[in-house]
Every structure is written in C-alpha cells, then in structure tokens.
Design a protein around this motif. Structure first.
Motif, short mmCIF file in Angstrom:
data_model
loop_
_atom_site.label_atom_id
_atom_site.label_comp_id
_atom_site.label_asym_id
_atom_site.label_seq_id
_atom_site.Cartn_x
_atom_site.Cartn_y
_atom_site.Cartn_z
N VAL A 94 5.18 -40.11 -2.25
CA VAL A 94 4.45 -39.01 -3.58
C VAL A 94 4.83 -38.53 -4.76
CG1 VAL A 94 2.74 -39.28 -1.25
CG2 VAL A 94 4.69 -37.02 -2.23
N ALA A 95 6.24 -38.46 -5.40
CA ALA A 95 6.44 -37.50 -6.51
C ALA A 95 6.74 -38.60 -7.60
CB ALA A 95 8.27 -37.22 -5.64
N ASN B 126 9.11 -30.72 -9.66
CA ASN B 126 7.93 -31.20 -9.00
C ASN B 126 6.42 -30.75 -10.02
OD1 ASN B 126 8.27 -32.95 -7.08
ND2 ASN B 126 7.58 -32.08 -5.44
N ASN C 46 6.75 -24.90 -5.24
CA ASN C 46 6.80 -26.22 -5.57
C ASN C 46 8.65 -26.06 -6.39
OD1 ASN C 46 6.96 -29.54 -5.22
ND2 ASN C 46 4.93 -29.04 -4.94
N LYS D 27 13.99 -36.86 -5.49
CA LYS D 27 13.19 -38.16 -4.63
C LYS D 27 13.48 -40.06 -5.89
CE LYS D 27 9.42 -37.60 -2.16
NZ LYS D 27 8.38 -37.62 -1.30
N LEU E 20 13.28 -27.68 -0.17
CA LEU E 20 12.13 -28.70 -0.57
C LEU E 20 13.05 -29.77 -0.57
CD1 LEU E 20 9.46 -30.58 0.04
CD2 LEU E 20 9.45 -30.77 -2.67
N ARG F 58 -2.61 -23.54 -1.73
CA ARG F 58 -2.42 -24.85 -1.71
C ARG F 58 -0.95 -25.01 -0.85
NH1 ARG F 58 1.55 -29.21 -2.60
NH2 ARG F 58 1.24 -31.00 -0.61
N TYR G 148 14.09 -34.14 2.41
CA TYR G 148 12.75 -35.54 2.89
C TYR G 148 14.01 -35.75 3.83
CZ TYR G 148 11.08 -34.17 -1.92
OH TYR G 148 10.97 -34.03 -3.09
C1 SIN Z 1 7.18 -34.17 -2.53
O1 SIN Z 1 8.11 -33.55 -3.02
O2 SIN Z 1 7.34 -35.11 -1.89
C2 SIN Z 1 5.74 -33.64 -2.41
C3 SIN Z 1 5.38 -32.41 -1.94
C4 SIN Z 1 4.80 -31.48 -1.74
O3 SIN Z 1 3.76 -31.62 -1.32
O4 SIN Z 1 4.67 -30.27 -2.81
#
Ligand code: SIN
Length: 353
Positions: free
Chosen positions: A53-54, A233, A229, A60, A254, A189, A256
C-alpha cells in the motif's frame, strides 16, 4: 506438347513441395515443440504478484524493488516479481484475504495490521519500545522476529522476513501537540491493531480505523484531525497538504511483515525457495541500511516545503508521553505472554535513553 510440359512441371513442383512439407511435419512432430533458445526453461517461468500500500519511493517500496531485482538475477530471469504499490491491486481491508486465497503471492503489511489477525504481533508496536535503531534490529532479527514469523504457519501464510521503515511521528490540523493532554480534543486516523487502539485510549483520543489509502481524503474533508506515520509516508502521501502541525515524537516504530502464500511456497522447487530466501536476506539487509536515509530525505523535503510547523519533543515531554503510555504494556502482556514481553523489555532497557 507445350501444354504437356507445363502440366508436367506443375506436377513436379507439387510433389517436391509435398515432400518438403512432409519433412517439416515430421521434424516438428517428433516432440511436438519447436526448439527455440528463447523458450528454453519456459515451464519454470514463475511470476510473483507482490501487492503493498505504500509509495514506491519509501523504504518498503524501494526494498521491494531491490528484492525483485535480486531474485530475477539469482534465477536468471526465471522468477519475476510484479510489484503493485500504492494499493493499486489490494488495500489494507482486503490484502490479507487476497494473500490467503492466492490472488496475490506476496504482501508486506505493517506489523500492526498483522496483529489484527495474530495479536502476538502487537509486541512490535508497543510505544517507546525501541530507544534506537539497534534495538529495532535486535527485535526484528532476533528471537522476537523469529517467533512471530514462525507463528504464522497456520493461516496458509509463510512469514519470510521483517522489513524496516522508521519511527512514527504525529501530525494534526489543529495545534502543536506537546503533552499527552493535548490529544484529548483530537480525532485520529489509526491503523488497526490492539496496541495502537490502546495507545490512543490511554491518550483519551477518539479514533477511526481507516485504510492507509483512504487517509488523505479523510484528512482533506476533516473527518479526522490527525494521524501518526513515518516521514516517508507523510511526504509521499502528501498528508502535509491537509495537516498544519508535525510533532517529532519517535514514539513507535513502523515496520512490516513480508508474507507469502504458503501453498504457493510449498509448490516451488527447493532451488527457487533457496533463491527467494537469499534474495530476501540481501534485500532486508539493504532495507535496514537505507531506511534511515530514505526517511531523512523525506524529512528534508518536508522541511524545505515548509507547509508543516514542526515541533520536536523535549526530553521531559517525551518522559511524560512514556509515562502516560506505560499501561499499554500491561494490557499487551495478557496477549503477548510474559516471555516475549520480558524479551522486549530487556532490549528496551539495554538501549535506554
Ligand atoms: C504502510 O507503510 O504500509 C502504511 C502504514 C499506515 O497504514 O499508516
């Protein structure tokens, strides 16, 4: 006589063509395939669809590209990784299911999002668990990371590795956040995950769980006031267009989980599995070395753009946040268990500020 000669030459031409065609048919028909260098190994061509999603220019996104290049190289082009960034294919709400059903072969959700399915993963989102990058590395690449990845086997999911992004910061539209009390008038959020929820509960903040790719538009219409975040991001998703204040708090990390569909993995030859493991190891190492620098580049872009008012927590304010968020650990321990909790506390203390 002239007509006879014409007819004769046509018959001769017809017979010789038939003979030639006959030879061709026989040659092709011997194993039903044309021999052609370019098609050698066609059976072994494997495509891995990797959805995330990034944005591409984030830790990432760039680690995924590195992995794809390394794997293609190691398999002489037999394994191709097609990367779908920016939730182009699947988003937070449906990527886990897509992986389990084999609609994609790889995803790399934030650890908090994995904790929605595997609550023990919440350990990596505990606030202020990692005083520095070495502490993150020790948790990701040591016993904690190993236990988390191994624990995924039951859900048709193979845990390949943990990837790095960076420390989370707070942004919002209303005022500079300095103390824990500043949160109570804001609506944030959040990513899913029990620790994230509990963190904001302890700060008396109301929250909405929203997919990453829906965050920008919810900030735009002021449905939420703020979000947490990494700087990469925040910059690549242009959150600064609808946020006025950035607090550098480094309150959580953060990262993954890099996951593959287990059935797909089981169907690969052991040499392809070895190549994936080797490419993953190198890509992870590359990501660890470059994630800080990538976030720093985005920090510089945010600073030069000047659309955000930036505030960095003092040591005293940071201590207040840490104190306010301490109860999150007690709640998490009920799910995570005392062994892993002891391990993360040991790492935290080893690198204490
Ligand atoms: C991500 O870095 O994959 C998204 C992180 C988020 O949902 O804030």
């Amino acid at each position: 006589m002239r007509n006879f000669l014409i007819i004769l030459s046509l018959i001769v031409a017809g017979i010789s063509s038939a003979v030639m065609i006959g030879f061709d048919v026989e040659e092709i028909g011997s194993d039903n395939t044309y021999y052609d260098d370019e098609q050698e190994g066609l059976d072994e061509q494997i495509t891995i669809r990797f959805s995330h999603v990034a944005a591409e220019n984030t830790p990432k996104g760039r680690t995924a590209s590195k992995f794809a290049a390394l794997l293609e190289d190691k398999t002489n082009g037999n394994v191709k990784v097609q990367i779908y960034p920016n939730a182009l294919l699947y988003n937070d709400a449906n990527e886990w299911e897509a992986l389990q059903n084999g609609n994609v072969e790889m995803i790399a959700p934030a650890t908090a999002k994995i904790s929605e399915h595997y609550p023990v993963w919440q350990i990596l989102d505990l606030p202020f668990a990692f005083p520095n990058y070495q502490a993150v590395e020790e948790a990701y690449e040591g016993e904690i990371g190993e236990a988390l990845l191994e624990g995924l086997n039951h859900a048709n999911v193979k845990g390949l590795d943990l990837w790095y992004n960076g420390y989370k910061q707070m942004t919002n539209q209303e005022y500079a956040i300095r103390t824990p009390d500043d949160f109570s008038r804001l609506h944030f959020r959040t990513m899913p995950g029990p620790v994230i929820q509990e963190q904001f509960n302890q700060l008396n903040t109301s929250t909405s769980k929203l997919s990453f790719n829906k965050t920008y538009q919810n900030l735009e219409v002021s449905f939420v006031d703020g979000q947490e975040n990494t700087l990469s991001n925040i910059n690549t998703k242009k959150f600064y267009e609808h946020q006025k204040y950035l607090t550098i708090s480094n309150h959580g990390y953060l990262g993954y989980g890099v996951l593959m569909n287990q059935d797909f993995w089981d169907g690969l030859s052991s040499s392809v599995q070895e190549s994936i493991n080797a490419a993953m190891k190198e890509a992870t190492e590359w990501g660890r070395r470059h994630a800080i620098e990538i976030n720093d580049q985005h920090a510089r872009a945010i600073r030069s753009n000047q659309s955000l008012e930036i505030y960095t927590l003092s040591a005293e304010e940071r201590a207040q946040w840490e104190h306010a968020l301490h109860p999150v650990y007690d709640k998490a321990e009920q799910t995570v268990g005392s062994d892993l909790m002891k391990e993360i506390k040991t790492i935290k203390e080893r690198y204490a500020y």
